[in-house]
Structures are given as C-alpha cells and as structure tokens.
Scaffold this motif. Structure first.
Motif, mmCIF file in Angstrom:
data_model
loop_
_atom_site.group_PDB
_atom_site.id
_atom_site.type_symbol
_atom_site.label_atom_id
_atom_site.label_comp_id
_atom_site.label_asym_id
_atom_site.label_seq_id
_atom_site.Cartn_x
_atom_site.Cartn_y
_atom_site.Cartn_z
ATOM 1 N N ILE A 14 0.832 -1.195 0.000
ATOM 2 C CA ILE A 14 0.000 0.000 0.000
ATOM 3 C C ILE A 14 0.872 1.253 0.000
ATOM 4 C CG2 ILE A 14 -0.270 -0.059 2.517
ATOM 5 C CD1 ILE A 14 -3.122 1.050 2.082
ATOM 6 N N TYR A 15 0.487 2.226 -0.820
ATOM 7 C CA TYR A 15 1.232 3.471 -0.996
ATOM 8 C C TYR A 15 0.245 4.641 -0.916
ATOM 9 C CZ TYR A 15 4.897 0.400 -2.831
ATOM 10 O OH TYR A 15 5.849 -0.579 -2.979
ATOM 11 N N PRO A 16 0.749 5.871 -0.818
ATOM 12 C CA PRO A 16 -0.174 7.016 -0.778
ATOM 13 C C PRO A 16 -1.042 7.126 -2.027
ATOM 14 C CG PRO A 16 2.021 7.677 -0.045
ATOM 15 C CD PRO A 16 2.154 6.284 -0.593
ATOM 16 N N TRP A 17 -0.544 6.636 -3.159
ATOM 17 C CA TRP A 17 -1.254 6.786 -4.433
ATOM 18 C C TRP A 17 -2.134 5.583 -4.803
ATOM 19 C CZ3 TRP A 17 0.590 2.547 -6.770
ATOM 20 C CH2 TRP A 17 1.905 2.162 -6.506
ATOM 21 N N GLY A 18 -1.987 4.460 -4.103
ATOM 22 C CA GLY A 18 -2.740 3.257 -4.467
ATOM 23 C C GLY A 18 -2.054 2.019 -3.929
ATOM 24 N N ILE A 19 -2.079 0.933 -4.712
ATOM 25 C CA ILE A 19 -1.467 -0.307 -4.238
ATOM 26 C C ILE A 19 -0.641 -0.979 -5.341
ATOM 27 C CG2 ILE A 19 -3.302 -0.744 -2.563
ATOM 28 C CD1 ILE A 19 -4.293 -3.025 -4.420
ATOM 29 N N HIS A 20 0.287 -1.797 -4.887
ATOM 30 C CA HIS A 20 1.006 -2.751 -5.735
ATOM 31 C C HIS A 20 0.374 -4.112 -5.490
ATOM 32 C CE1 HIS A 20 4.499 -5.152 -7.258
ATOM 33 N NE2 HIS A 20 4.063 -5.987 -6.331
ATOM 34 N N MET A 21 0.234 -4.894 -6.546
ATOM 35 C CA MET A 21 -0.315 -6.242 -6.424
ATOM 36 C C MET A 21 0.467 -7.167 -7.342
ATOM 37 S SD MET A 21 -4.192 -7.479 -7.292
ATOM 38 C CE MET A 21 -4.054 -6.951 -9.016
ATOM 39 N N ASP A 22 0.804 -8.343 -6.861
ATOM 40 C CA ASP A 22 1.418 -9.343 -7.733
ATOM 41 C C ASP A 22 0.940 -10.730 -7.347
ATOM 42 O OD1 ASP A 22 3.395 -10.687 -5.845
ATOM 43 O OD2 ASP A 22 4.221 -8.663 -5.761
ATOM 44 N N ASP A 23 1.122 -11.677 -8.272
ATOM 45 C CA ASP A 23 0.543 -13.008 -8.050
ATOM 46 C C ASP A 23 1.585 -14.042 -7.624
ATOM 47 O OD1 ASP A 23 1.834 -13.969 -10.368
ATOM 48 O OD2 ASP A 23 0.120 -13.575 -11.632
ATOM 49 N N ARG A 24 2.541 -13.617 -6.812
ATOM 50 C CA ARG A 24 3.510 -14.568 -6.255
ATOM 51 C C ARG A 24 2.785 -15.654 -5.461
ATOM 52 N NH1 ARG A 24 6.743 -10.676 -2.215
ATOM 53 N NH2 ARG A 24 6.247 -9.189 -3.870
ATOM 54 N N GLN A 25 3.411 -16.812 -5.328
ATOM 55 C CA GLN A 25 2.772 -17.925 -4.631
ATOM 56 C C GLN A 25 2.767 -17.734 -3.122
ATOM 57 O OE1 GLN A 25 4.630 -21.553 -5.936
ATOM 58 N NE2 GLN A 25 3.549 -21.571 -7.886
ATOM 59 N N VAL A 26 3.815 -17.097 -2.599
ATOM 60 C CA VAL A 26 3.882 -16.874 -1.157
ATOM 61 C C VAL A 26 3.261 -15.524 -0.821
ATOM 62 C CG1 VAL A 26 5.935 -18.297 -0.879
ATOM 63 C CG2 VAL A 26 6.187 -15.856 -1.334
#
Length: 207
Positions: free
Chosen positions: A188-200
């Motif tokens: 989570i960041y001030p501008w939005g979010i990062h998302m990725d599909d890592r397994q862990v």
C-alpha cells in the motif's frame, strides 16, 4: 454431498458465469478458487440475490451453503446460459511498458492472465476501471524506476501498480486481501497499491 470447486466451476461455466478459458478456447476447469472463480460466484450471487423464500444471498464472491443451494435450484429449473459478456476492466494492452518504446516494444514479457483476472476483479467489485501506474517493465525501465528491485515481478508480467478514482488505497488493499488471503503480494502506498501473483504471501505499507 457438497460440491467441490471443479463441480461448481463446471455448473457456473455451463450457466455462462465462469468464463476463464485456456488457449484452445476450452473452459479452464482447474479446481482452483482463484479470482476468475470468485468473480463468477459474485455475478451469480448478484443475479440471483433474492431467493424464492425471501432470503438474500450475500454477493461476496465466496462459496457457501446458501450459494450452493441457490445454484442447485437454478440447475434444477434448467435456466438458460447467460448471454451477456462480462465487462473487461483491464486487458493486455493496459500492461504495456511505460518506457515509451525507448528500450522495448512495450511487451518484454506477457502479462500473467492471473494478474489480469485479479485487476478485472477489482474493476468489477468497485465498478470503475483501474488506473495503471506500472504494469510490465523492461529491464532498463525497471532499472530507471526509483526503488524498484532488480528482481521485480513487473519484469515478468506478474505485477501491477494501480489506483481507482474515488477509492482509498486502504479499501483497495482490504479488497485485495479477500482475493489473496494467504498468497500474493500487496503493498500500500499514498497513491494506491502494488499487487502481484507470487505464490507466497507478501505484505508491506509504504504510506
């Protein structure tokens, strides 16, 4: 006996709700309750929310006894398949590398279908198109991005940074948790979010 994931994927696919497909065009009945399956469950719940007995289905995208009972009832009435095409909130083109053609042709890798499905789930849930800050990154663009890891999942098409107008980063993060409760990366960041599909599972807060 309760339905397993494969069973309800097949039934939701037959009704036109579950639409994840393999490269050969066949339905990807894989027994994995991922974002495409959750999206299909939610669409079914919304369209069959009011039950004949007066009860309501909670359109939360989660499989449970009430949703299974509703699906069995719909199957028993031979309801015709849905013919509406679900809205596409994000596509391959949205993930184009933002180097502007200086270092690559825009697609140094292919965006993962799972990442696209996750982003579409956000669009469907909030009813607005996600605004992508960063999708794919070629090696040079990644190297030029402040704070980017040399092993960034943006380079392999597994990650996306985005916001949705009018939706707080906290609400985006919280919804992401419902899609990836014990796997995937969420930052989570001030501008939005990062998302990725890592397994862990990976979580961080840089507000």
């Amino acid at each position: 006996m309760s339905m397993d994931v494969i069973a309800y994927q097949c039934h939701l696919g037959g009704l036109g709700y579950y639409q994840l497909r393999r490269k050969d065009g066949t339905l990807a009945i894989d027994g994995i309750p991922g974002p495409s399956t959750q999206w299909a469950i939610r669409k079914f719940q919304v369209e069959h929310q009011k039950r004949p007995d007066g009860s309501l289905l909670d359109p939360d995208g989660c499989w449970g006894p009430a949703t299974e009972a509703a699906l069995r009832q719909v199957i028993g009435t031979n309801e015709p398949p849905q013919v509406t095409t679900p809205r596409v909130w994000a596509s391959r083109e949205d993930f184009r590398c933002k180097c502007g053609g200086r270092y690559c042709n825009g697609f140094p890798a292919e965006p993962h279908q799972k990442t696209i499905d996750l982003l579409n789930a956000f669009g469907e849930h909030f009813g607005k198109k996600p605004v992508i800050h960063s999708g794919l990154r070629c090696a040079q663009h990644n190297a030029n991005t402040p704070g980017a890891s040399p092993n960034s999942k943006h380079k392999s098409g597994m990650a996306v940074d985005f916001h949705i107008d009018g939706i707080s980063p906290e609400k985006l993060r919280d919804y992401g948790e419902t899609l990836m409760p014990d796997w995937g990366g969420l930052g989570i960041y001030p501008w939005g979010i990062h998302m990725d599909d890592r397994q862990v599972k990976g979580r961080w807060d840089l507000r």
